[in-house]
Scaffold this motif. Structure first.
Motif, PDB file in Angstrom:
ATOM      1  N   PRO A   6       0.478  -0.743   0.038  1.00 27.13           N
ATOM      2  CA  PRO A   6      -0.159   0.075   0.013  1.00 27.13           C
ATOM      3  C   PRO A   6       0.390   1.263  -0.325  1.00 27.13           C
ATOM      4  CG  PRO A   6       0.149  -1.325   1.969  1.00 27.13           C
ATOM      5  CD  PRO A   6       0.778  -2.047   1.036  1.00 27.13           C
ATOM      6  N   VAL A  14      -3.039   4.190  -2.631  1.00 31.24           N
ATOM      7  CA  VAL A  14      -3.933   2.474  -2.284  1.00 31.24           C
ATOM      8  C   VAL A  14      -3.484   2.182  -0.719  1.00 31.24           C
ATOM      9  CG1 VAL A  14      -2.853   0.488  -2.979  1.00 31.24           C
ATOM     10  CG2 VAL A  14      -2.249   2.740  -4.477  1.00 31.24           C
ATOM     11  N   THR A  15      -5.087   1.989  -0.686  1.00 32.49           N
ATOM     12  CA  THR A  15      -5.075   1.870   1.287  1.00 32.49           C
ATOM     13  C   THR A  15      -4.884   0.469   1.106  1.00 32.49           C
ATOM     14  OG1 THR A  15      -7.352   1.488   0.877  1.00 32.49           O
ATOM     15  CG2 THR A  15      -6.937   3.883   0.739  1.00 32.49           C
ATOM     16  N   PRO A  16      -4.711  -0.270   3.129  1.00 32.77           N
ATOM     17  CA  PRO A  16      -4.464  -1.565   2.862  1.00 32.77           C
ATOM     18  C   PRO A  16      -6.277  -1.868   2.930  1.00 32.77           C
ATOM     19  CG  PRO A  16      -4.100  -0.114   5.082  1.00 32.77           C
ATOM     20  CD  PRO A  16      -4.476   0.631   3.725  1.00 32.77           C
TER      21      PRO A  16
END
Lengths: 70, 452
Positions: free
Chosen positions: B351, B377-379
């Motif tokens: 991420p 980009v998130t986890p």
């Protein structure tokens, strides 16, 4: 005393140790869940867990300390 | 046709559905989590509603909030995309009860195909070949080892409610089975709320080949050829192509016939995919049915010229299919690769913030992506950020175009699997068209250690 960082942003899926547990180098202490994948976090040295700083379900960032080992 | 629909999904598939809506003059409604507030799909929809916090169970799986958004917006139908609520029969029933059209098959069919054990029984009745195995849930190690003894090792231990490879393991002996059983059962319980386990004989050198079908509510079923999706990592697809370079015309016809028979037997409607495992002698066996649009649907669109989302909307609106099996021509060859935010060697997620994002152009190149430069980009969600789809007159031309495009694909700030994709699609085994689900283990990973 060593601090173990999560190494990756994610949710704490499983906490495998508690304070006072003896651990060996390479032993998994927490399993994170990030982007649909389970990511184990291990300790790098033998010792005793002195602190567990996260609970299952917590969100952690990559530099957050999750356990402390003496 | 509908005048407004809600998309109960995110990322590239939400954008994909919005695109078809715009083409057909249908208003689109997005739902999003707090983590996705700045996403492209939220901006591109005609309306957007925040449905909760970043974790999926507090937003994209929050049925009450999503239904409320649909009602508030005046949407007439709900497109579920893939993953998330797309194969949740309770959600499909709830839509129906609230007077919304669920763009997919009826809830009972989703439920019957969601249980792999039930699906095996149903397919057997339909005359579709299934892998030798057991059709009742195994309660404990003892039952499992007795069943295993009857079928013979090696075996695949599987979770009936499983997906994405979770709760699934290859076992070569009783010792391995006993060791694997409890852990996989527990994992299936925690991930899917259902720990029912079963066993299937292991197929050596398996090819994963699936048939796309479309079925309307007037009894017409049309197969749209097959897709070869053998290249997988962590039991998830990475490279998909159509047509399959492996099967003969004779096998192809048999597989298409089997898919139509399966859909007919269960009274299927809308777009669906029947997945098969194919052995080296080209025997094929039912694996599972996906009762939704698939990630890899663009390769089918590329070779047929159809818009599958448009077809889904028409079927859901009660229209008849406008073509027959004989009228669906296939032309050329198409390959899709999934761009994942992950380390190309360990496949661990990566991420972070995308600092630079530049897409290659050129003839036969198509992009489906959820991000742009500056995107976070998130986890919280799947690591797939984009799909690169190519088309060529021949498989060779498609492979060349894909290689050039991947070499010019620029993503900075996060790690991606692009180096892995390049190694894969230039490997002699891939170029020869002989890919099995063991490709990554047998060819890709060893390649890494040998070049160290």
């Amino acid at each position: 005393m060593a601090k173990v960082e999560s190494g990756m942003a994610g949710n704490v899926w499983k906490v495998l140790v508690k304070e006072g547990d003896e651990v060996k180098a390479g032993q998994e202490v927490v399993i994170l869940e990030s982007m649909k994948m389970e990511i184990p976090v291990s300790v790098e040295q033998d010792g005793t867990i002195t602190k567990v700083l996260v609970n299952e379900g917590d969100f952690v960032n990559d530099t957050d300390v999750i356990v402390e080992v003496e | 046709m509908f005048s407004k629909i809600l998309i109960a999904n995110r990322g590239e598939i939400a954008r994909r559905v919005i695109r078809t809506c715009k083409k057909l003059g249908i208003k689109s409604v997005a739902v999003y989590s707090e983590a996705d507030a700045d996403s492209l799909f939220v901006r591109e929809a005609d309306e957007a509603y925040c449905v909760g916090k970043p974790p999926v169970n507090q937003s994209y799986l929050n049925v009450d909030e999503i239904i409320a958004a649909a009602k508030n917006s005046g949407a007439e139908a709900v497109h579920p995309g893939y993953g998330l609520l797309s194969e949740n029969s309770v959600f499909a029933s709830r839509c129906k009860a609230e007077g919304l059209v669920f763009i997919g098959p009826p809830p009972e069919i989703i439920a019957s195909m969601g249980s792999k054990i039930e699906a095996r029984k149903t397919m057997k009745e339909a005359g579709v070949p299934i892998i030798e195995g057991i059709n009742t849930p195994l309660e404990n190690e003892e039952e499992a080892s007795m069943a295993a003894e009857k079928i013979g090792y090696p075996l695949m231990l599987k979770a009936s409610a499983g997906g994405g490879g979770i709760g699934m393991q290859l076992v070569n002996s009783e010792e391995e089975l006993l060791k694997a059983f409890a852990g996989n059962k527990k994992r299936a319980e925690s991930f899917f709320g259902d720990g029912a386990m079963f066993l299937e004989k292991y197929i050596a050198e398996p090819h994963h080949i699936e048939v796309q079908i479309l079925a309307d509510t007037h009894g017409n079923i049309v197969p749209l050829w097959e897709r070869e999706c053998s290249i997988q990592r962590r039991n998830q697809k990475v490279v998909e192509e159509a047509p399959s370079p492996f099967i003969s015309e004779e096998t192809r016809t048999k597989m298409l016939d089997a898919a139509v028979a399966a859909a007919k037997h269960i009274g299927y409607t809308n777009a669906g995919t029947i997945e098969f495992l194919v052995d080296k002698e080209q025997n094929f066996y039912f694996l599972e049915m996906n009762t939704r649009l698939q990630v890899e649907h663009p390769v089918t669109e590329e070779i047929t010229g159809l818009d599958l989302v448009e077809e889904q909307l028409k079927v859901a609106a009660g229209e008849k299919l406008s073509f027959t099996r004989e009228e669906v021509q296939r032309r050329g060859h198409s390959i899709e690769v999934r761009i994942y935010a992950e380390d190309p060697k360990t496949f661990f997620p990566s991420p972070g913030k995308i600092t630079q994002f530049s897409l290659p152009g050129g003839e036969g190149i198509r992009h489906e992506c959820s991000v742009e430069a500056g995107s976070q980009v998130t986890p919280f969600y799947d690591p797939m950020i984009a799909k690169l789809v190519v088309w060529g007159e021949s498989r060779n031309q498609a492979c060349e175009r894909l290689k050039n495009a991947l070499e010019n694909y620029e993503v900075e700030g996060i790690k991606t699997n692009i180096p892995m994709l390049l190694k894969t699609i230039t490997h002699e085994q891939f170029l020869a068209g002989y890919t099995t689900t063991q490709f990554v283990n047998e060819y890709y990973l060893p390649q890494l250690t040998s070049t160290k």
